[in-house]
Motif scaffolding. Structure first.
Motif, PDB file in Angstrom:
ATOM      1  N   THR A 205     -13.470  -5.034  45.078  1.00  0.00           N
ATOM      2  CA  THR A 205     -13.515  -4.286  43.825  1.00  0.00           C
ATOM      3  C   THR A 205     -12.601  -3.076  43.937  1.00  0.00           C
ATOM      4  OG1 THR A 205     -15.433  -3.002  44.558  1.00  0.00           O
ATOM      5  CG2 THR A 205     -15.881  -4.989  43.271  1.00  0.00           C
ATOM      6  N   GLY A 206     -12.307  -2.464  42.787  1.00  0.00           N
ATOM      7  CA  GLY A 206     -11.462  -1.274  42.767  1.00  0.00           C
ATOM      8  C   GLY A 206      -9.985  -1.619  42.711  1.00  0.00           C
ATOM      9  N   ILE A 207      -9.148  -0.584  42.780  1.00  0.00           N
ATOM     10  CA  ILE A 207      -7.696  -0.745  42.691  1.00  0.00           C
ATOM     11  C   ILE A 207      -7.076  -0.436  44.046  1.00  0.00           C
ATOM     12  CG2 ILE A 207      -5.569   0.034  41.589  1.00  0.00           C
ATOM     13  CD1 ILE A 207      -7.194   0.848  39.163  1.00  0.00           C
ATOM     14  N   THR A 208      -6.430  -1.439  44.625  1.00  0.00           N
ATOM     15  CA  THR A 208      -5.659  -1.246  45.848  1.00  0.00           C
ATOM     16  C   THR A 208      -4.191  -1.208  45.463  1.00  0.00           C
ATOM     17  OG1 THR A 208      -7.286  -2.387  47.234  1.00  0.00           O
ATOM     18  CG2 THR A 208      -5.052  -2.194  48.100  1.00  0.00           C
ATOM     19  N   VAL A 209      -3.518  -0.119  45.792  1.00  0.00           N
ATOM     20  CA  VAL A 209      -2.103   0.044  45.462  1.00  0.00           C
ATOM     21  C   VAL A 209      -1.277  -0.102  46.725  1.00  0.00           C
ATOM     22  CG1 VAL A 209      -0.338   1.547  44.479  1.00  0.00           C
ATOM     23  CG2 VAL A 209      -2.665   1.586  43.544  1.00  0.00           C
ATOM     24  N   PHE A 210      -0.264  -0.960  46.662  1.00  0.00           N
ATOM     25  CA  PHE A 210       0.732  -1.064  47.727  1.00  0.00           C
ATOM     26  C   PHE A 210       1.930  -0.241  47.269  1.00  0.00           C
ATOM     27  CE2 PHE A 210      -1.677  -5.083  47.835  1.00  0.00           C
ATOM     28  CZ  PHE A 210      -2.280  -4.901  49.074  1.00  0.00           C
ATOM     29  N   ALA A 211       2.120   0.891  47.922  1.00  0.00           N
ATOM     30  CA  ALA A 211       3.114   1.865  47.475  1.00  0.00           C
ATOM     31  C   ALA A 211       4.265   1.926  48.470  1.00  0.00           C
ATOM     32  CB  ALA A 211       2.471   3.244  47.333  1.00  0.00           C
ATOM     33  N   GLY A 212       5.438   2.217  47.945  1.00  0.00           N
ATOM     34  CA  GLY A 212       6.592   2.373  48.803  1.00  0.00           C
ATOM     35  C   GLY A 212       7.871   2.258  48.008  1.00  0.00           C
ATOM     36  N   PRO A 213       8.992   2.680  48.576  1.00  0.00           N
ATOM     37  CA  PRO A 213      10.272   2.595  47.873  1.00  0.00           C
ATOM     38  C   PRO A 213      10.738   1.159  47.739  1.00  0.00           C
ATOM     39  CG  PRO A 213      10.607   3.282  50.149  1.00  0.00           C
ATOM     40  CD  PRO A 213       9.122   3.250  49.928  1.00  0.00           C
ATOM     41  N   SER A 214      11.794   0.961  46.964  1.00  0.00           N
ATOM     42  CA  SER A 214      12.383  -0.366  46.818  1.00  0.00           C
ATOM     43  C   SER A 214      12.776  -0.903  48.188  1.00  0.00           C
ATOM     44  CB  SER A 214      13.616  -0.282  45.911  1.00  0.00           C
ATOM     45  OG  SER A 214      14.229  -1.537  45.775  1.00  0.00           O
ATOM     46  N   GLY A 215      12.431  -2.173  48.444  1.00  0.00           N
ATOM     47  CA  GLY A 215      12.757  -2.775  49.728  1.00  0.00           C
ATOM     48  C   GLY A 215      11.745  -2.519  50.819  1.00  0.00           C
ATOM     49  N   SER A 216      10.606  -1.901  50.456  1.00  0.00           N
ATOM     50  CA  SER A 216       9.596  -1.565  51.471  1.00  0.00           C
ATOM     51  C   SER A 216       8.739  -2.766  51.860  1.00  0.00           C
ATOM     52  CB  SER A 216       8.689  -0.442  50.965  1.00  0.00           C
ATOM     53  OG  SER A 216       7.977  -0.849  49.810  1.00  0.00           O
ATOM     54  N   GLY A 217       8.762  -3.826  51.033  1.00  0.00           N
ATOM     55  CA  GLY A 217       7.971  -5.014  51.321  1.00  0.00           C
ATOM     56  C   GLY A 217       6.740  -5.167  50.453  1.00  0.00           C
TER      57      GLY A 217
ATOM     58  N   HIS B 171       5.761   1.972  42.674  1.00  0.00           N
ATOM     59  CA  HIS B 171       6.208   3.283  43.161  1.00  0.00           C
ATOM     60  C   HIS B 171       6.005   4.343  42.067  1.00  0.00           C
ATOM     61  CE1 HIS B 171       9.882   1.538  41.251  1.00  0.00           C
ATOM     62  NE2 HIS B 171      10.003   2.766  40.782  1.00  0.00           N
ATOM     63  N   ASP B 172       5.242   3.983  41.028  1.00  0.00           N
ATOM     64  CA  ASP B 172       4.912   4.903  39.937  1.00  0.00           C
ATOM     65  C   ASP B 172       3.796   5.842  40.416  1.00  0.00           C
ATOM     66  OD1 ASP B 172       3.801   6.127  37.658  1.00  0.00           O
ATOM     67  OD2 ASP B 172       4.228   4.410  36.378  1.00  0.00           O
ATOM     68  N   ASP B 173       4.107   7.134  40.504  1.00  0.00           N
ATOM     69  CA  ASP B 173       3.143   8.093  41.044  1.00  0.00           C
ATOM     70  C   ASP B 173       1.844   8.124  40.252  1.00  0.00           C
ATOM     71  OD1 ASP B 173       4.755   8.865  43.143  1.00  0.00           O
ATOM     72  OD2 ASP B 173       5.644  10.558  42.065  1.00  0.00           O
ATOM     73  N   ARG B 174       1.932   7.972  38.929  1.00  0.00           N
ATOM     74  CA  ARG B 174       0.708   8.010  38.115  1.00  0.00           C
ATOM     75  C   ARG B 174      -0.176   6.809  38.421  1.00  0.00           C
ATOM     76  NH1 ARG B 174       1.498   8.609  32.024  1.00  0.00           N
ATOM     77  NH2 ARG B 174       2.876   6.847  32.339  1.00  0.00           N
ATOM     78  N   LEU B 175       0.436   5.664  38.637  1.00  0.00           N
ATOM     79  CA  LEU B 175      -0.341   4.481  38.964  1.00  0.00           C
ATOM     80  C   LEU B 175      -0.922   4.605  40.372  1.00  0.00           C
ATOM     81  CD1 LEU B 175       0.741   0.887  38.012  1.00  0.00           C
ATOM     82  CD2 LEU B 175      -0.695   1.375  39.974  1.00  0.00           C
ATOM     83  N   ILE B 176      -0.130   5.126  41.295  1.00  0.00           N
ATOM     84  CA  ILE B 176      -0.615   5.329  42.661  1.00  0.00           C
ATOM     85  C   ILE B 176      -1.832   6.250  42.658  1.00  0.00           C
ATOM     86  CG2 ILE B 176      -0.027   6.323  44.911  1.00  0.00           C
ATOM     87  CD1 ILE B 176       2.872   5.367  44.370  1.00  0.00           C
ATOM     88  N   ASP B 177      -1.815   7.250  41.789  1.00  0.00           N
ATOM     89  CA  ASP B 177      -2.948   8.189  41.707  1.00  0.00           C
ATOM     90  C   ASP B 177      -4.231   7.505  41.263  1.00  0.00           C
ATOM     91  OD1 ASP B 177      -1.414  10.305  42.548  1.00  0.00           O
ATOM     92  OD2 ASP B 177      -1.008  11.072  40.536  1.00  0.00           O
ATOM     93  N   LEU B 178      -4.115   6.349  40.580  1.00  0.00           N
ATOM     94  CA  LEU B 178      -5.301   5.613  40.139  1.00  0.00           C
ATOM     95  C   LEU B 178      -5.952   4.844  41.277  1.00  0.00           C
ATOM     96  CD1 LEU B 178      -4.354   3.911  36.743  1.00  0.00           C
ATOM     97  CD2 LEU B 178      -5.787   5.924  37.096  1.00  0.00           C
ATOM     98  N   GLY B 179      -5.233   4.613  42.341  1.00  0.00           N
ATOM     99  CA  GLY B 179      -5.718   3.748  43.398  1.00  0.00           C
ATOM    100  C   GLY B 179      -6.976   4.273  44.060  1.00  0.00           C
TER     101      GLY B 179
END
Length: 225
Positions: free
Chosen positions: A35-47, A200-208
């Motif tokens: 459950t919940g939101i798992t965000v995979f964050a990173g720059p382009s090409g990070s995987g 890599h959207d900071d607002r979306l990452i903040d939701l994680g």
């Protein structure tokens, strides 16, 4: 993690190129909660998008083991992986138009999504939950980009997906349309879904509720919120 929907043990992905083999993921080990939101964050090409394709069972890793709800997916044939995708996984692409059938109206997109998983659905109930009530007879092109992405999440719900995977769902949207997607993710976070997002959207990452940071195909760390 006892309540993990995915467990990854030293997952590696390689790509052949004219210059030789390139590694897209290096020995990634992580548990993903159900459950919940798992965000995979990173720059382009990070995987992060590669990792999402592995989790969506569209790509087989070269190394390591991926479990889905206790099932070793590496031991499954193509038909078994396809059945898991159909019955449990919903994927939302970057481009809103790629997620929908433009020759069907809004309600029929939901019905078609449900039928693809051998289910039925009540389109107006789903649309009401998405803030799209009254649009069932609309043509898809009458929706804004953000509304189309909302509908794409609705199609995953109509299929009965317990896991929703979204690859950069706000990257091609203006700020107002992106706000609609963020509101949808907030709503899903409070329901019984595992939402996995590459962004890599900071607002979306903040939701994680959980943020896994990748760089150069390596998992740098996981933040629990």
């Amino acid at each position: 993690m006892a309540d993990a929907i995915f467990r990854l043990d030293r997952i590696g992905v390689d790509y052949p190129t004219p210059a030789g083999t390139v590694t897209g993921l290096h020995d990634v080990s992580i548990d993903v909660p159900r459950t919940g939101i798992t965000v995979f964050a990173g720059p382009s090409g990070s995987g992060k998008s590669t990792l999402l394709r592995v989790l969506g069972l569209f790509e087989r890793p070269a190394r390591g083991v991926l479990w889905f709800d206790g099932v070793d997916t590496g031991a499954l044939r193509h038909s078994g992986r396809r059945a898991l995708r159909r019955e449990h996984l919903g994927l939302v692409f970057q481009n809103p138009a790629e997620n929908l059938l433009d020759y069907l109206n809004v309600g029929d997109n939901l019905r078609a999504a449900a039928q693809s998983a051998r289910r039925s659905c009540a389109p107006e109930e789903i649309l009401a939950r998405l803030g799209l009530g009254g649009t069932g007879d609309w043509h898809v092109s009458a929706l804004s980009g953000g509304q189309q992405q909302r509908l794409a999440f609705g199609c995953a719900m109509a299929r009965g997906s317990s896991v929703i995977l979204a690859d950069e769902p706000t990257s091609q949207l203006d700020e107002a349309s992106a706000d609609l997607v963020l509101d949808t993710l907030r709503s899903l976070a409070g329901q019984e879904f595992a939402v996995l997002v590459a962004s890599h959207d900071d607002r979306l990452i903040d939701l994680g509720t959980r943020v896994a940071r990748l760089r150069d195909g390596r998992l740098e760390g996981v933040e629990q919120r």
